[in-house]
Design a protein around this motif. Structure first.
Motif, PDB file in Angstrom:
ATOM      1  N   GLY A 220       8.960  96.272  58.246  1.00 32.68           N
ATOM      2  CA  GLY A 220       8.448  94.906  58.172  1.00 32.68           C
ATOM      3  C   GLY A 220       9.527  93.859  58.339  1.00 32.68           C
ATOM      4  O   GLY A 220       9.522  92.835  57.650  1.00 32.68           O
ATOM      5  N   ASN A 221      10.457  94.105  59.253  1.00 32.42           N
ATOM      6  CA  ASN A 221      11.561  93.164  59.452  1.00 32.42           C
ATOM      7  C   ASN A 221      11.070  91.755  59.754  1.00 32.42           C
ATOM      8  O   ASN A 221      11.560  90.774  59.174  1.00 32.42           O
ATOM      9  N   ILE A 222      10.135  91.643  60.684  1.00 30.34           N
ATOM     10  CA  ILE A 222       9.669  90.313  61.090  1.00 30.34           C
ATOM     11  C   ILE A 222       9.013  89.600  59.911  1.00 30.34           C
ATOM     12  O   ILE A 222       9.258  88.408  59.681  1.00 30.34           O
ATOM     13  N   ALA A 223       8.224  90.314  59.140  1.00 24.88           N
ATOM     14  CA  ALA A 223       7.577  89.703  57.978  1.00 24.88           C
ATOM     15  C   ALA A 223       8.605  89.246  56.952  1.00 24.88           C
ATOM     16  O   ALA A 223       8.478  88.153  56.373  1.00 24.88           O
ATOM     17  N   ASP A 227       9.122  85.427  55.909  1.00 28.74           N
ATOM     18  CA  ASP A 227       8.956  85.018  54.508  1.00 28.74           C
ATOM     19  C   ASP A 227      10.158  84.213  54.026  1.00 28.74           C
ATOM     20  O   ASP A 227      10.003  83.185  53.354  1.00 28.74           O
ATOM     21  N   LEU A 228      11.357  84.676  54.350  1.00 27.62           N
ATOM     22  CA  LEU A 228      12.553  83.950  53.942  1.00 27.62           C
ATOM     23  C   LEU A 228      12.621  82.579  54.607  1.00 27.62           C
ATOM     24  O   LEU A 228      12.956  81.574  53.957  1.00 27.62           O
ATOM     25  N   GLN A 229      12.293  82.509  55.892  1.00 27.53           N
ATOM     26  CA  GLN A 229      12.310  81.228  56.593  1.00 27.53           C
ATOM     27  C   GLN A 229      11.282  80.270  56.007  1.00 27.53           C
ATOM     28  O   GLN A 229      11.540  79.064  55.891  1.00 27.53           O
ATOM     29  N   ALA A 230      10.128  80.812  55.623  1.00 24.59           N
ATOM     30  CA  ALA A 230       9.093  79.965  55.027  1.00 24.59           C
ATOM     31  C   ALA A 230       9.557  79.369  53.699  1.00 24.59           C
ATOM     32  O   ALA A 230       9.081  78.301  53.286  1.00 24.59           O
ATOM     33  N   LEU A 231      10.498  80.053  53.047  1.00 15.11           N
ATOM     34  CA  LEU A 231      11.050  79.567  51.781  1.00 15.11           C
ATOM     35  C   LEU A 231      12.259  78.660  51.992  1.00 15.11           C
ATOM     36  O   LEU A 231      12.895  78.247  51.032  1.00 15.11           O
ATOM     37  N   GLY A 232      12.592  78.375  53.275  1.00 12.72           N
ATOM     38  CA  GLY A 232      13.654  77.430  53.570  1.00 12.72           C
ATOM     39  C   GLY A 232      14.980  78.040  53.955  1.00 12.72           C
ATOM     40  O   GLY A 232      15.952  77.316  54.196  1.00 12.72           O
ATOM     41  N   TRP A 233      15.034  79.380  54.036  1.00  6.37           N
ATOM     42  CA  TRP A 233      16.301  80.024  54.383  1.00  6.37           C
ATOM     43  C   TRP A 233      16.470  80.045  55.899  1.00  6.37           C
ATOM     44  O   TRP A 233      15.519  80.321  56.635  1.00  6.37           O
ATOM     45  N   ASN A 234      17.686  79.781  56.377  1.00  7.07           N
ATOM     46  CA  ASN A 234      17.932  79.783  57.820  1.00  7.07           C
ATOM     47  C   ASN A 234      19.373  80.184  58.112  1.00  7.07           C
ATOM     48  O   ASN A 234      20.115  79.457  58.761  1.00  7.07           O
ATOM     49  N   GLY A 235      19.764  81.356  57.631  1.00  7.01           N
ATOM     50  CA  GLY A 235      21.120  81.835  57.854  1.00  7.01           C
ATOM     51  C   GLY A 235      21.172  82.896  58.931  1.00  7.01           C
ATOM     52  O   GLY A 235      20.202  83.130  59.657  1.00  7.01           O
ATOM     53  N   ILE A 263      12.028  90.380  67.995  1.00  4.01           N
ATOM     54  CA  ILE A 263      11.976  89.635  66.736  1.00  4.01           C
ATOM     55  C   ILE A 263      11.564  88.191  66.983  1.00  4.01           C
ATOM     56  O   ILE A 263      10.714  87.638  66.265  1.00  4.01           O
ATOM     57  N   ARG A 264      12.145  87.554  67.981  1.00  2.00           N
ATOM     58  CA  ARG A 264      11.782  86.166  68.295  1.00  2.00           C
ATOM     59  C   ARG A 264      10.282  86.041  68.568  1.00  2.00           C
ATOM     60  O   ARG A 264       9.617  85.124  68.071  1.00  2.00           O
ATOM     61  N   ALA A 265       9.766  86.967  69.371  1.00  2.00           N
ATOM     62  CA  ALA A 265       8.345  86.913  69.722  1.00  2.00           C
ATOM     63  C   ALA A 265       7.468  87.126  68.492  1.00  2.00           C
ATOM     64  O   ALA A 265       6.451  86.453  68.315  1.00  2.00           O
ATOM     65  N   GLY A 266       7.875  88.054  67.651  1.00  2.00           N
ATOM     66  CA  GLY A 266       7.100  88.317  66.439  1.00  2.00           C
ATOM     67  C   GLY A 266       7.090  87.132  65.492  1.00  2.00           C
ATOM     68  O   GLY A 266       6.053  86.792  64.900  1.00  2.00           O
ATOM     69  N   LEU A 267       8.229  86.475  65.353  1.00  2.00           N
ATOM     70  CA  LEU A 267       8.306  85.287  64.509  1.00  2.00           C
ATOM     71  C   LEU A 267       7.471  84.140  65.096  1.00  2.00           C
ATOM     72  O   LEU A 267       6.825  83.387  64.361  1.00  2.00           O
ATOM     73  N   ALA A 268       7.499  84.026  66.423  1.00  2.39           N
ATOM     74  CA  ALA A 268       6.713  82.968  67.059  1.00  2.39           C
ATOM     75  C   ALA A 268       5.223  83.205  66.831  1.00  2.39           C
ATOM     76  O   ALA A 268       4.465  82.246  66.590  1.00  2.39           O
ATOM     77  N   ARG A 269       4.794  84.454  66.903  1.00  2.45           N
ATOM     78  CA  ARG A 269       3.365  84.753  66.640  1.00  2.45           C
ATOM     79  C   ARG A 269       2.993  84.406  65.210  1.00  2.45           C
ATOM     80  O   ARG A 269       1.907  83.880  64.962  1.00  2.45           O
ATOM     81  N   LYS A 270       3.891  84.706  64.269  1.00  2.00           N
ATOM     82  CA  LYS A 270       3.586  84.382  62.866  1.00  2.00           C
ATOM     83  C   LYS A 270       3.529  82.881  62.632  1.00  2.00           C
ATOM     84  O   LYS A 270       2.778  82.413  61.790  1.00  2.00           O
ATOM     85  N   ALA A 271       4.348  82.148  63.378  1.00  3.14           N
ATOM     86  CA  ALA A 271       4.403  80.695  63.176  1.00  3.14           C
ATOM     87  C   ALA A 271       3.262  79.977  63.879  1.00  3.14           C
ATOM     88  O   ALA A 271       2.970  78.818  63.553  1.00  3.14           O
ATOM     89  N   ALA A 272       2.606  80.660  64.810  1.00  7.33           N
ATOM     90  CA  ALA A 272       1.554  79.996  65.619  1.00  7.33           C
ATOM     91  C   ALA A 272       0.306  79.714  64.775  1.00  7.33           C
ATOM     92  O   ALA A 272       0.010  80.423  63.818  1.00  7.33           O
TER      93      ALA A 272
END
Length: 272
Positions: A220-223, A227-235, A263-272
């Motif tokens: 579940g790497n993308i998830a 989840d971390l990005q949704a909490l404000g993390w961006n490292g 990974i980029r594509a998976g994150l983009a799908r989650k953010a859509a």
């Protein structure tokens, strides 16, 4: 936008210059170097010159790994940590990695926490003197004396050392430890790798199973990143694959680029 980085373990057969060139060509923000590979750090290049080379390529030296069994503190361990910190400072590294004991010893409740605080208390002024962060990496293995990030955070906060110590959120070890809370404000870096073997149970997963993140990933790497990005993390998100088939890859640049895109594509799908 994901800030990708590259841990030397992923391309362990490349030399230092090859690692730097590969990371730069892939658009990475930085690299992590290790003292547990057969070759010496920087392939024997002076740390000062190695740091210059990294910066000339537009990269950061995110961390030097590692102080092993750091929570089994002793005079010898202090000398080991000091030696690595001196090299890290000379090379312009941002952090040194602190890896807990993983030998099924020091496991008692109370014993674990006390040993961790002793080590962190001793390390804190050493890190301050060298202008470094200590990257604490809980390991999800059942035999590890620092398995859960919550114990690390509790000790860090008790010592008033937030910021001087940060967590490595490793997606493999997070899964092995059966998840648990995220600590975005304490997280310095995320380590990613994938496990695609359908025949291995979570409790049996080992470093040898860790490949690049692709379709069929069971961790579940993308998830976890989302989840971390949704909490404000961006490292930095640093690839740390241990499997021999990854090390033997004839075209690591293409394989890594494909995993970055996945990974980029998976994150983009989650953010859509």
């Amino acid at each position: 936008m994901v800030q990708f980085a590259l841990n030397h373990m992923t391309v362990a057969r490349l030399g230092f210059v090859g690692l730097v060139d590969l990371a730069a060509s892939l658009g990475c923000v930085g690299i992590e170097l290790r003292n547990d590979l057969p070759q010496p750090l920087f392939d024997g290049m002076a740390p000062e010159r190695a740091g210059e080379l990294i910066r000339e390529k537009g990269l950061r030296l995110l961390a030097l790994a590692e102080v092993k069994r750091f929570n089994d503190w002793s005079g010898d361990k202090a000398a080991e940590a000091l030696a690595l910190m001196r090299i890290a400072r000379a090379a312009g590294a941002e952090a040194v990695s602190l890896i807990p004991r993983n030998d099924n010893l020091g496991m008692g409740n109370g014993e674990r926490q006390a040993a961790l605080r002793v080590a962190l208390k001793a390390l804190k002024p050493m890190l301050e003197d060298h202008g470094l962060v200590g990257m604490v990496e809980p390991l999800g293995f059942e035999i590890c004396a620092l398995r859960h990030k919550a114990e690390a955070v509790e000790a860090i906060e008790a010592l008033g050392a937030k910021g001087r110590f940060k967590l490595v959120h490793d997606t493999f070890h997070h899964t092995l430890a059966h998840g648990g809370p995220y600590f975005p404000e304490h997280t310095g870096i995320v380590h990613v790798s994938g496990v695609t073997d359908p025949g291995v149970g979570i409790a049996e997963m080992q470093d040898a199973h860790r490949v690049l993140v692709t379709e069929g990933d069971r961790l579940g790497n993308i998830a976890q990143i989302a989840d971390l990005q949704a909490l404000g993390w961006n490292g930095p998100v640093s690839f740390e694959a241990f499997a021999t088939e990854v090390h033997a890859c004839a075209d690591p640049a293409a394989q890594l680029a494909a995993s970055f895109d996945f990974i980029r594509a998976g994150l983009a799908r989650k953010a859509a």
